[in-house]
Design an enzyme around this catalytic site. Structure first.
Site, PDB file in Angstrom:
ATOM      1  N   THR A 156       0.865  -1.181   0.000  1.00 22.80           N
ATOM      2  CA  THR A 156       0.000   0.000   0.000  1.00 22.80           C
ATOM      3  C   THR A 156       0.902   1.232   0.000  1.00 22.80           C
ATOM      4  O   THR A 156       1.326   1.692  -1.042  1.00 22.80           O
ATOM      5  CB  THR A 156      -0.975  -0.002   1.197  1.00 22.80           C
ATOM      6  OG1 THR A 156      -0.262  -0.297   2.399  1.00 22.80           O
ATOM      7  CG2 THR A 156      -2.071  -1.016   1.003  1.00 22.80           C
ATOM      8  N   LYS A 182       3.888  -6.861   4.066  1.00 22.12           N
ATOM      9  CA  LYS A 182       3.673  -5.464   3.697  1.00 22.12           C
ATOM     10  C   LYS A 182       3.266  -4.682   4.933  1.00 22.12           C
ATOM     11  O   LYS A 182       2.748  -5.238   5.905  1.00 22.12           O
ATOM     12  CB  LYS A 182       2.622  -5.326   2.597  1.00 22.12           C
ATOM     13  CG  LYS A 182       1.209  -5.794   2.941  1.00 22.12           C
ATOM     14  CD  LYS A 182       0.365  -4.892   3.767  1.00 22.12           C
ATOM     15  CE  LYS A 182       0.299  -3.507   3.160  1.00 22.12           C
ATOM     16  NZ  LYS A 182      -0.410  -2.568   4.126  1.00 22.12           N
ATOM     17  N   THR A 193       2.571  -7.576  11.803  1.00 24.05           N
ATOM     18  CA  THR A 193       2.513  -6.263  11.189  1.00 24.05           C
ATOM     19  C   THR A 193       1.217  -6.263  10.414  1.00 24.05           C
ATOM     20  O   THR A 193       0.298  -6.958  10.800  1.00 24.05           O
ATOM     21  CB  THR A 193       3.765  -6.017  10.327  1.00 24.05           C
ATOM     22  OG1 THR A 193       3.664  -4.712   9.792  1.00 24.05           O
ATOM     23  CG2 THR A 193       3.920  -7.040   9.237  1.00 24.05           C
ATOM     24  N   THR A 406      -7.992  10.281   0.328  1.00 22.03           N
ATOM     25  CA  THR A 406      -8.335  11.083  -0.855  1.00 22.03           C
ATOM     26  C   THR A 406      -7.192  11.185  -1.832  1.00 22.03           C
ATOM     27  O   THR A 406      -7.341  11.733  -2.913  1.00 22.03           O
ATOM     28  CB  THR A 406      -8.751  12.493  -0.425  1.00 22.03           C
ATOM     29  OG1 THR A 406      -7.714  13.088   0.364  1.00 22.03           O
ATOM     30  CG2 THR A 406     -10.038  12.460   0.362  1.00 22.03           C
TER      31      THR A 406
END
Length: 406
Positions: A156, A182, A193, A406
């Site tokens: 991400t 990740k 994590t 956003t």
């Protein structure tokens, strides 16, 4: 045997019997890999640990039940949307994803795990998820490239993929362990994590594997702090499919080496998370020694690692050891100022009441300009210790998280 250092390369397809795929399916973002599948042939014994956040995402609740059954054949992972706080619809979408994967791979429904990561409170775009599965299945392969594609697809805010691998010899046979993970923010989970997947080709019973994954998490992913947030989606899986022909269990030859190897892979991945933390410019190892108990040592280490004032001083290469000792003092652990010593890369900053001179402070500042440095805190109260791996706090961390949705 002397344990080799894990390679921060190769990943979930390194052990025998595993395939992976990572594709660009536009689940949320165009033109980037965002959907992955890990496949074990044959099905693997499965263990896992998950977030302790009371608000757990739908895939976490789904996967807890899968792991209890003890077998996983495939894991599907999407990025972009966490499928957290999505109510009944979220639960239905997690189950539907598993069924779609099972159908596409001709596998039992109850041997599929699903993971999601991304924005909380948004339902999965199931039309895109279904299309992603159709695209990913033909790409499944046991190559290093396939593993790398999958490692990219689960990212991400990560800037680099995270992989690790190691091989050990048991008798005259090789046992392999590989992994990918990740996560660059929301890293202070007391569990793992955000998402981590460890594969192995040993044969291990479920209960033994479950005890090992919990122990491995505690000595690796549970020892990293980037910020003070615990994700709704944290999941760590450990798979063992038996294709090496080596059966392992407590008391059998090779078991201790296997445990050490799994822990080494987890720690290698965990450190990569800190190095790639959101906005991170410094990797800091905190060693707390001389504590009355292991619990006390960990509480003090976490108190320092969580401190915004401490973390910003690291970013500014300001050897403000006063902030460190302040965090020790308010940790809640019994300490005495006159017994505490603090040093940066072996350079004394505070020694039982003796403070660093201006000349020493300049040397400390020089040590802090490195990408990685170590701070040792001896409490002088006992014999227990704890190590935490953590990072600084930069302007970029704020930039990344100020407009995440956003």
């Amino acid at each position: 045997m002397k344990m080799p250092e894990p390679r921060a390369s190769l990943g979930v397809t390194f052990p025998k019997g595993y395939k992976a795929a990572g594709i660009a399916a536009a689940v949320k973002y165009p033109n980037r890999r965002d959907f992955a599948i890990i496949l074990s042939e044959p099905s693997a014994t499965a263990a896992g640990v998950f977030t302790t956040n009371a608000v757990a995402a739908a895939p976490v609740r789904f996967d807890r039940e899968v792991v209890k059954r003890g077998k996983i054949s495939a894991i599907a992972i999407n990025t972009g949307f966490a499928n957290a706080c999505t109510g009944v619809t979220g639960e239905e979408n997690a189950a539907k994803t598993a069924k779609l994967v099972a159908k596409a791979l001709n596998l039992p429904d109850d041997e599929i795990a699903v993971c999601s990561t991304g924005v909380i409170g948004v339902n999965l775009p199931m039309d895109r998820i279904e299309k992603a599965i159709e695209l990913a299945v033909p790409e499944l392969d046991d190559s290093a490239e396939a593993a790398d594609n999958a490692a990219h697809a689960i990212m991400t805010t990560d800037t680099v993929p995270k992989q690790a691998s190691i091989a050990i010899t048991v008798g005259d046979k090789e046992v392999r362990i590989g992994g990918m993970s990740k996560g660059a923010g929301m890293i202070e989970p007391y569990m793992a994590t955000m998402l981590a997947f460890i594969t192995s080709d040993a044969e291990v019973a479920h209960d033994d594997l479950q005890a090992l994954v919990a122990d491995a998490a505690n000595s690796s992913f549970n020892r990293i702090v980037i910020d003070n947030d615990r994700s709704t989606n944290d999941s760590l899986f450990l798979l063992a499919n038996g294709t090496s022909g080596v059966k392992l269990a407590p008391g059998l030859p090779g078991w201790d080496d296997f445990c050490d190897a799994v822990k080494a892979v987890c720690l290698c991945l965990a450190k990569q998370h800190v190095m790639d933390g959101e906005g991170v410019s410094k990797f800091v190892t905190l060693n707390v020694t001389g504590a009355k108990s292991a619990s006390d040592a960990q509480i003090v280490a976490r108190s320092i690692a969580r401190s915004m004032l401490v973390k910003t001083s690291w970013y500014g290469t300001d050897p403000n050891w006063g902030r460190v000792i302040c965090a020790v003092g308010y940790s809640g652990v019994e300490v005495e100022e006159s017994r505490i010593t603090i040093s940066y890369d072996g350079i004394p900053a505070f020694d039982k009441g003796e403070v660093a001179t201006s000349k020493t402070l300049a040397t400390l500042k020089e040590a802090m300009q490195k990408r990685s440095f170590t701070i040792d805190i001896d409490l002088g109260m006992g014999n227990d210790s704890c190590t935490i791996y953590t990072s600084d706090l930069t302007h970029e961390y704020v930039n990344i998280n100020a407009d995440y949705t956003t």
